[in-house]
Design an enzyme around this catalytic site. Structure first.
Site, mmCIF file in Angstrom:
data_model
loop_
_atom_site.group_PDB
_atom_site.id
_atom_site.type_symbol
_atom_site.label_atom_id
_atom_site.label_comp_id
_atom_site.label_asym_id
_atom_site.label_seq_id
_atom_site.Cartn_x
_atom_site.Cartn_y
_atom_site.Cartn_z
ATOM 1 N N CYS A 14 39.195 50.561 33.781
ATOM 2 C CA CYS A 14 38.352 49.693 34.598
ATOM 3 C C CYS A 14 36.883 50.060 34.536
ATOM 4 O O CYS A 14 36.026 49.299 34.996
ATOM 5 C CB CYS A 14 38.833 49.717 36.042
ATOM 6 S SG CYS A 14 40.392 48.828 36.295
ATOM 7 N N SER A 44 34.598 33.295 45.683
ATOM 8 C CA SER A 44 34.682 34.213 46.818
ATOM 9 C C SER A 44 34.673 35.691 46.437
ATOM 10 O O SER A 44 34.508 36.546 47.295
ATOM 11 C CB SER A 44 35.962 33.930 47.621
ATOM 12 O OG SER A 44 37.101 34.290 46.868
ATOM 13 N N ASP A 47 40.351 39.275 45.138
ATOM 14 C CA ASP A 47 41.071 40.017 44.107
ATOM 15 C C ASP A 47 41.894 39.137 43.175
ATOM 16 O O ASP A 47 42.210 39.545 42.055
ATOM 17 C CB ASP A 47 41.984 41.061 44.767
ATOM 18 C CG ASP A 47 41.176 42.157 45.437
ATOM 19 O OD1 ASP A 47 40.343 42.775 44.749
ATOM 20 O OD2 ASP A 47 41.353 42.385 46.642
ATOM 21 N N ASP A 64 44.299 40.749 34.128
ATOM 22 C CA ASP A 64 43.565 42.005 33.983
ATOM 23 C C ASP A 64 44.001 42.701 32.703
ATOM 24 O O ASP A 64 45.200 42.798 32.420
ATOM 25 C CB ASP A 64 43.825 42.925 35.182
ATOM 26 C CG ASP A 64 42.599 43.742 35.560
ATOM 27 O OD1 ASP A 64 41.954 44.273 34.629
ATOM 28 O OD2 ASP A 64 42.281 43.840 36.749
ATOM 29 N N ASP A 87 46.369 43.392 41.926
ATOM 30 C CA ASP A 87 45.620 42.306 42.568
ATOM 31 C C ASP A 87 46.521 41.414 43.414
ATOM 32 O O ASP A 87 46.095 40.903 44.452
ATOM 33 C CB ASP A 87 44.910 41.464 41.509
ATOM 34 C CG ASP A 87 43.702 42.184 40.916
ATOM 35 O OD1 ASP A 87 43.169 43.080 41.586
ATOM 36 O OD2 ASP A 87 43.306 41.836 39.795
ATOM 37 N N HIS A 135 50.588 36.679 24.790
ATOM 38 C CA HIS A 135 49.802 36.311 23.616
ATOM 39 C C HIS A 135 49.190 37.579 23.029
ATOM 40 O O HIS A 135 48.776 38.477 23.760
ATOM 41 C CB HIS A 135 48.696 35.322 23.997
ATOM 42 C CG HIS A 135 47.926 34.799 22.811
ATOM 43 N ND1 HIS A 135 48.491 33.975 21.874
ATOM 44 C CD2 HIS A 135 46.640 35.007 22.427
ATOM 45 C CE1 HIS A 135 47.584 33.669 20.951
ATOM 46 N NE2 HIS A 135 46.452 34.285 21.265
ATOM 47 N N SER A 136 49.111 37.628 21.695
ATOM 48 C CA SER A 136 48.565 38.806 21.021
ATOM 49 C C SER A 136 47.669 38.384 19.869
ATOM 50 O O SER A 136 47.891 37.353 19.225
ATOM 51 C CB SER A 136 49.695 39.698 20.495
ATOM 52 O OG SER A 136 50.511 38.980 19.583
ATOM 53 N N ASP A 222 41.914 46.294 46.360
ATOM 54 C CA ASP A 222 42.233 47.474 45.555
ATOM 55 C C ASP A 222 40.942 48.027 44.965
ATOM 56 O O ASP A 222 40.032 47.299 44.595
ATOM 57 C CB ASP A 222 43.289 47.181 44.489
ATOM 58 C CG ASP A 222 42.890 46.097 43.503
ATOM 59 O OD1 ASP A 222 42.030 45.260 43.849
ATOM 60 O OD2 ASP A 222 43.447 46.070 42.396
#
Length: 341
Positions: A14, A44, A47, A64, A87, A135-136, A222
Site C-alpha cells: 500500500c 465520499s 473504503d 485493490d 474494505d 483477469h491477467s 481500515d
C-alpha cells in the site's frame, strides 16, 4: 526462492498508493452518478462503493491490488487478498465473491504466478467467499489483488467519517509494517520483526467485524497506505477531532527502533508532505511521527464505538486479535482534526 520476484519491483504494498490529493482534481472532473441507489461512490472517499438493491440489502464493491513487498509469492498472494477483502469489512459488510486481478512478467517462472494465486485463493476461502475468476496480463512487474463483492444491510452500513462525539477509538492491528519491510528489503531488518509484520498483514479483519453487530459502531476505516494520521483525518471529517493517546498505540516489534534510526519509507514521506501541516507534531518524537505516517499494508481497523460499549467490544476483539487497543476518543471539533497526547 530467487530474489528476482521482489528485486524487480520499484515499490510494493500500500506504500505505492497515489496520494489522494494528486487524484482529487481529476476525480472531481468525472461525472458523478445521480442514482439514489448508489449509497457510496467515489465522491465520499469511503473504503468501498455501496449500491442498494433492496430495502434490507446492498452490494459492497471494491478493488485493490499492488506489487510485492515480500519475497515469497504465496505469502504475497495471502497479504494482497487480505488487504482487498478488508474494505468490505470496514463498511460492515460480508464478502461473498472475489475476482483475481493479476499482472505478471513473462521472464519469471510461471510457478510463481501459481503460488500467488494459491495464496489469494486461500484467503478468499478463509473469508467464506467464492473465488469466481478474474483477469491477467503480462507486465514488467508482478502485481496482484482482488475485486471483491460483498453484501450489507444498508441500515447497518458503516461509513468512515461518521463518528459521534464521546466515542471511544479502537485500533485492531499494530503499526509499523512499512518501516519493518523497508528494513528487511535493505538487509538491515530483524527476522522476528519481519515475521510479526507478515503475520499481521495476513490477518483478516473479518474476525474483528464479526463482533460488530452486538455493539454501537458509529464509524470504521481500515488503516492502509495513507497511514494512521491520514485515515484518521478522513474519520474526523469537518465536525470532529480525534484525540489519540500515542502511548497506547500498538506498535510492531522493532518498528520504532528502525524509525529512530531514520529508516523511513518514501510512502511515509509522501504522507507527511500531504497532511503534516494538519496535525500538531511538536510534542511527538521523530521516530513516533514516522510510525504515525507509515503506510500500512493490510493494516487494522480504526473503530469509533459508543463509549459504553468500548470495553466489551475490545474484549471481544482481543479474543482473536490480542494486540487491539483503545487508542483515543472523539470530541467536538477543536483547533486541529487530530490531537496527539
Amino acid at each position: 526462492m530467487t530474489e528476482d520476484f521482489l528485486s524487480s519491483c520499484t515499490s510494493g504494498g500500500c506504500g505505492a498508493k497515489i496520494a489522494a490529493s494528486d487524484l482529487s482534481s481529476y476525480l472531481r472532473a468525472l461525472p458523478h452518478s445521480q442514482d439514489p441507489s448508489l449509497l457510496v461512490g467515489f465522491s465520499s472517499g469511503d473504503d468501498a462503493a455501496v449500491y442498494q438493491t433492496a430495502e434490507d440489502q446492498a452490494v459492497v464493491s471494491t478493488l485493490d491490488f499492488f506489487s510485492p513487498m515480500v519475497e515469497d509469492p504465496y505469502v504475497f498472494g495471502t497479504i494482497a487478498a487480505a488487504n482487498a477483502l478488508s474494505d468490505v469489512y470496514a463498511m460492515g459488510g460480508k464478502a461473498i465473491m472475489a475476482l483475481n486481478v493479476t499482472c505478471f512478467p513473462e521472464r519469471l517462472p510461471k510457478e510463481m504466478l501459481g503460488q500467488i494465486l494459491a495464496g489469494g485463493a486461500a484467503k478468499v476461502q478463509e473469508a467464506g467467499a467464492a473465488l469466481a475468476g478474474g483477469h491477467s496480463i503480462y507486465d514488467h512487474e508482478p502485481k496482484y489483488g482482488l475485486a471483491v463483492t460483498g453484501l450489507v444491510d444498508p441500515r447497518k452500513l458503516i461509513h468512515n467519517d461518521t463518528p459521534e462525539t464521546g466515542d471511544t477509538l479502537i485500533l485492531t492491528k499494530a503499526l509499523g509494517v512499512g518501516i519493518i519491510l523497508a528494513a528487511d528489503r535493505a538487509k538491515v531488518g530483524d527476522a522476528a520483526a519481519t515475521q510479526a509484520a507478515i503475520a499481521s498483514m495476513q490477518r483478516l479483519n473479518k474476525y474483528a467485524t464479526d463482533k460488530f453487530p452486538a455493539y454501537q459502531i458509529h464509524a470504521c476505516t481500515d488503516i492502509t497506505g495513507f497511514g494512521l494520521l491520514a485515515h484518521g483525518l478522513e474519520m474526523a471529517g469537518t465536525d470532529h477531532t480525534l484525540v489519540l493517546d500515542t502511548e497506547e498505540l500498538p506498535i510492531l516489534p522493532k518498528a520504532l527502533d528502525f524509525a529512530n534510526d531514520y529508516l523511513v519509507t518514501a510512502g511515509g514521506q509522501r504522507n507527511r508532505e500531504q497532511i503534516g501541516d494538519k496535525v500538531a507534531l511538536s510534542n511527538v518524537p521523530f521516530g513516533l511521527q514516522e510510525i504515525l505516517f507509515d503506510p500500512q499494508t493490510s493494516g487494522g481497523l480504526l473503530i469509533s464505538v459508543a463509549t459504553e460499549d468500548a470495553a466489551d467490544l475490545l474484549a471481544a476483539i482481543q479474543v482473536d486479535d490480542p494486540v487491539a487497543r483503545i487508542v483515543g476518543l472523539v470530541t467536538d471539533r477543536e483547533e486541529n482534526p487530530i490531537t496527539l497526547l
